[in-house]
Write an enzyme that holds these catalytic residues in place. Structure first.
Site, mmCIF file in Angstrom:
data_model
loop_
_atom_site.group_PDB
_atom_site.id
_atom_site.type_symbol
_atom_site.label_atom_id
_atom_site.label_comp_id
_atom_site.label_asym_id
_atom_site.label_seq_id
_atom_site.Cartn_x
_atom_site.Cartn_y
_atom_site.Cartn_z
ATOM 1 N N SER A 1 16.794 -55.675 -21.793
ATOM 2 C CA SER A 1 17.001 -55.291 -20.386
ATOM 3 C C SER A 1 16.561 -53.848 -20.209
ATOM 4 O O SER A 1 16.701 -53.041 -21.139
ATOM 5 C CB SER A 1 18.494 -55.416 -20.063
ATOM 6 O OG SER A 1 18.810 -54.691 -18.898
ATOM 7 N N TYR B 1 27.253 -53.926 -21.641
ATOM 8 C CA TYR B 1 26.022 -54.707 -21.474
ATOM 9 C C TYR B 1 24.808 -53.950 -22.012
ATOM 10 O O TYR B 1 24.040 -54.488 -22.816
ATOM 11 C CB TYR B 1 25.834 -55.042 -19.995
ATOM 12 C CG TYR B 1 24.535 -55.765 -19.719
ATOM 13 C CD1 TYR B 1 24.341 -57.077 -20.141
ATOM 14 C CD2 TYR B 1 23.485 -55.127 -19.053
ATOM 15 C CE1 TYR B 1 23.143 -57.739 -19.900
ATOM 16 C CE2 TYR B 1 22.294 -55.782 -18.802
ATOM 17 C CZ TYR B 1 22.124 -57.089 -19.227
ATOM 18 O OH TYR B 1 20.935 -57.738 -19.004
HETATM 19 N N1 LIG Z 1 18.415 -60.604 -13.681
HETATM 20 C C1 LIG Z 1 18.262 -59.362 -14.067
HETATM 21 O O1 LIG Z 1 18.256 -58.413 -13.249
HETATM 22 C C2 LIG Z 1 18.059 -59.055 -15.539
HETATM 23 C C3 LIG Z 1 17.582 -57.783 -15.883
HETATM 24 C C4 LIG Z 1 17.400 -57.477 -17.220
HETATM 25 C C5 LIG Z 1 17.687 -58.427 -18.204
HETATM 26 N N2 LIG Z 1 18.165 -59.650 -17.847
HETATM 27 C C6 LIG Z 1 18.458 -60.606 -18.938
HETATM 28 O O2 LIG Z 1 17.730 -61.793 -18.699
HETATM 29 C C7 LIG Z 1 18.403 -62.893 -19.319
HETATM 30 C C8 LIG Z 1 18.468 -64.057 -18.340
HETATM 31 O O3 LIG Z 1 19.314 -63.707 -17.258
HETATM 32 P P1 LIG Z 1 19.076 -64.195 -15.767
HETATM 33 O O4 LIG Z 1 18.795 -62.998 -14.970
HETATM 34 O O5 LIG Z 1 18.143 -65.335 -15.729
HETATM 35 O O6 LIG Z 1 20.585 -64.635 -15.405
HETATM 36 P P2 LIG Z 1 21.234 -66.032 -14.945
HETATM 37 O O7 LIG Z 1 20.507 -66.586 -13.786
HETATM 38 O O8 LIG Z 1 22.693 -65.730 -14.816
HETATM 39 O O9 LIG Z 1 20.986 -66.981 -16.209
HETATM 40 C C9 LIG Z 1 21.702 -66.831 -17.406
HETATM 41 C C10 LIG Z 1 21.435 -68.024 -18.306
HETATM 42 O O10 LIG Z 1 22.183 -67.851 -19.522
HETATM 43 C C11 LIG Z 1 22.916 -69.052 -19.773
HETATM 44 N N3 LIG Z 1 24.163 -68.739 -20.479
HETATM 45 C C12 LIG Z 1 25.160 -67.913 -20.079
HETATM 46 N N4 LIG Z 1 26.148 -67.945 -20.969
HETATM 47 C C13 LIG Z 1 25.785 -68.819 -21.945
HETATM 48 C C14 LIG Z 1 26.392 -69.293 -23.134
HETATM 49 N N5 LIG Z 1 27.611 -68.884 -23.513
HETATM 50 N N6 LIG Z 1 25.707 -70.166 -23.894
HETATM 51 C C15 LIG Z 1 24.491 -70.604 -23.531
HETATM 52 N N7 LIG Z 1 23.859 -70.204 -22.415
HETATM 53 C C16 LIG Z 1 24.513 -69.328 -21.636
HETATM 54 C C17 LIG Z 1 23.192 -69.639 -18.390
HETATM 55 O O11 LIG Z 1 23.358 -71.045 -18.481
HETATM 56 P P3 LIG Z 1 24.740 -71.861 -18.432
HETATM 57 O O12 LIG Z 1 25.640 -71.184 -17.457
HETATM 58 O O13 LIG Z 1 24.263 -73.216 -18.040
HETATM 59 O O14 LIG Z 1 25.263 -71.836 -19.839
HETATM 60 C C18 LIG Z 1 21.888 -69.345 -17.684
HETATM 61 O O15 LIG Z 1 20.938 -70.344 -17.957
HETATM 62 C C19 LIG Z 1 19.760 -62.369 -19.768
HETATM 63 O O16 LIG Z 1 19.750 -62.117 -21.152
HETATM 64 C C20 LIG Z 1 19.904 -61.075 -19.001
HETATM 65 O O17 LIG Z 1 20.732 -60.144 -19.680
HETATM 66 C C21 LIG Z 1 18.352 -59.978 -16.530
#
Ligand SMILES: NC(=O)c1ccc[n+]([C@@H]2O[C@H](COP(=O)([O-])OP(=O)(O)OC[C@H]3O[C@@H](n4cnc5c(N)ncnc54)[C@H](OP(=O)(O)O)[C@@H]3O)[C@@H](O)[C@H]2O)c1
Length: 249
Positions: free
Chosen positions: A140, A153
């Site tokens: 991130s 985080y």
């Molecule tokens: N969005 C941003 O601004 C941003 C910025 C920087 C980095 N990121 C990183 O990008 C990655 C993806 O995030 P996103 O933005 O796509 O968020 P999101 O829409 O909340 O998706 C998160 C995903 O992780 C899965 N997940 C959560 N807890 C889990 C668990 N215990 N076991 C297995 N799967 C789990 C969720 O699926 P289920 O609920 O179905 O398990 C979902 O598919 C993350 O690592 C996040 O830290 C995001």
């Protein structure tokens, strides 16, 4: 790896039910990659697997080692190989240091670091036996910053980047390429799913703002694909993120 020889490869994408993982699974499947779709939401994954040719729903909670082991075993049994691991599942936690709940801290570290680490440990021997592979860990932009209320985080994502860069050196003679992708603010369910210690911190849409407009999940998925193809060590959503010091508040 180039985009032409991605077809027929096997990729595990964790967090494939939503946001960046969902967009990545779709993009890879569109390139002819057979994708193992991983998250806790069995029904969502099964629905998605009906949409994406060659994909397989493999539900797993990435904080639970026996479930990670079962997921990797099932993927390998089904596809007979694993070429790419995208460690993307993750969750945010907002709390000032003084108020961090240690149970929640441990959960976030289990999900954001220990889960990806265990998945790496289990795919490395498989990739080594196959003659190589690609591991992409989703960190991130916050890992490059020191932001109030985001210490749990951002430090988890910094640790993931550190583990990745050490593994990259350890595994280069095995032709296993480990890379880190640093997304910027991306429009997904991430903010909604972020755990918040103070009730007054309830998330509002307008909170998810930064100095630049947010990216789409599809944009970040293309960055992940670029990373798979180029094998670069660090892939930033935007070039300006390389100047880490500039990001600090
Ligand atoms: N969005 C941003 O601004 C941003 C910025 C920087 C980095 N990121 C990183 O990008 C990655 C993806 O995030 P996103 O933005 O796509 O968020 P999101 O829409 O909340 O998706 C998160 C995903 O992780 C899965 N997940 C959560 N807890 C889990 C668990 N215990 N076991 C297995 N799967 C789990 C969720 O699926 P289920 O609920 O179905 O398990 C979902 O598919 C993350 O690592 C996040 O830290 C995001």
């Amino acid at each position: 790896m180039n985009s032409k020889n991605l077809s027929g490869k096997v990729a595990i994408v964790t967090g494939a039910s939503s946001g960046i993982g969902l967009a990545t699974a779709k993009l890879l499947a569109g390139q002819g990659v057979n994708v193992a779709l991983v998250s806790r939401s069995k029904e969502k994954l099964e629905r998605l697997s009906r949409e994406l040719p060659g994909s397989l729903a493999v539900p797993a909670d990435m904080t639970k080692i026996p479930q990670i082991t079962r997921m990797i075993k099932k993927t390998r049994e089904h596809f007979c190989r694993i070429d790419i691991l995208v460690n993307n599942a993750g969750q945010g936690y907002d709390a000032p240091v003084e108020k961090i709940n240690i149970g929640t801290f441990r959960y976030i570290y289990d999900l954001n670091i220990a889960g990806p680490l265990v998945a790496m440990q289990q795919v490395i021997p498989i990739m080594r036996n196959q003659g190589g592979g690609t591991i992409i860990n989703i960190s991130s932009g916050t890992a490059l910053m020191h932001l109030p209320d985001m210490s749990t985080y951002s430090s988890s994502k910094r640790a993931l980047a550190g583990i990745s860069m050490a593994a990259r050196q350890e595994l280069k003679d095995d032709a296993i390429v480990v890379s880190v992708v640093y997304p910027y603010i991306t429009v997904t369910n991430f903010e909604k799913n972020t755990i918040r210690e103070s009730p007054q911190d309830n998330w509002e849409q307008e909170d998810a703002t930064g100095p630049f407009p947010p990216d789409s999940a599809e944009y970040v998925a293309h960055k992940i694909l670029e990373g798979i193809i180029s094998g670069e060590a660090e892939i930033f959503a935007h070039d300006w993120m390389r100047n880490r010091g500039d990001l600090d508040a």
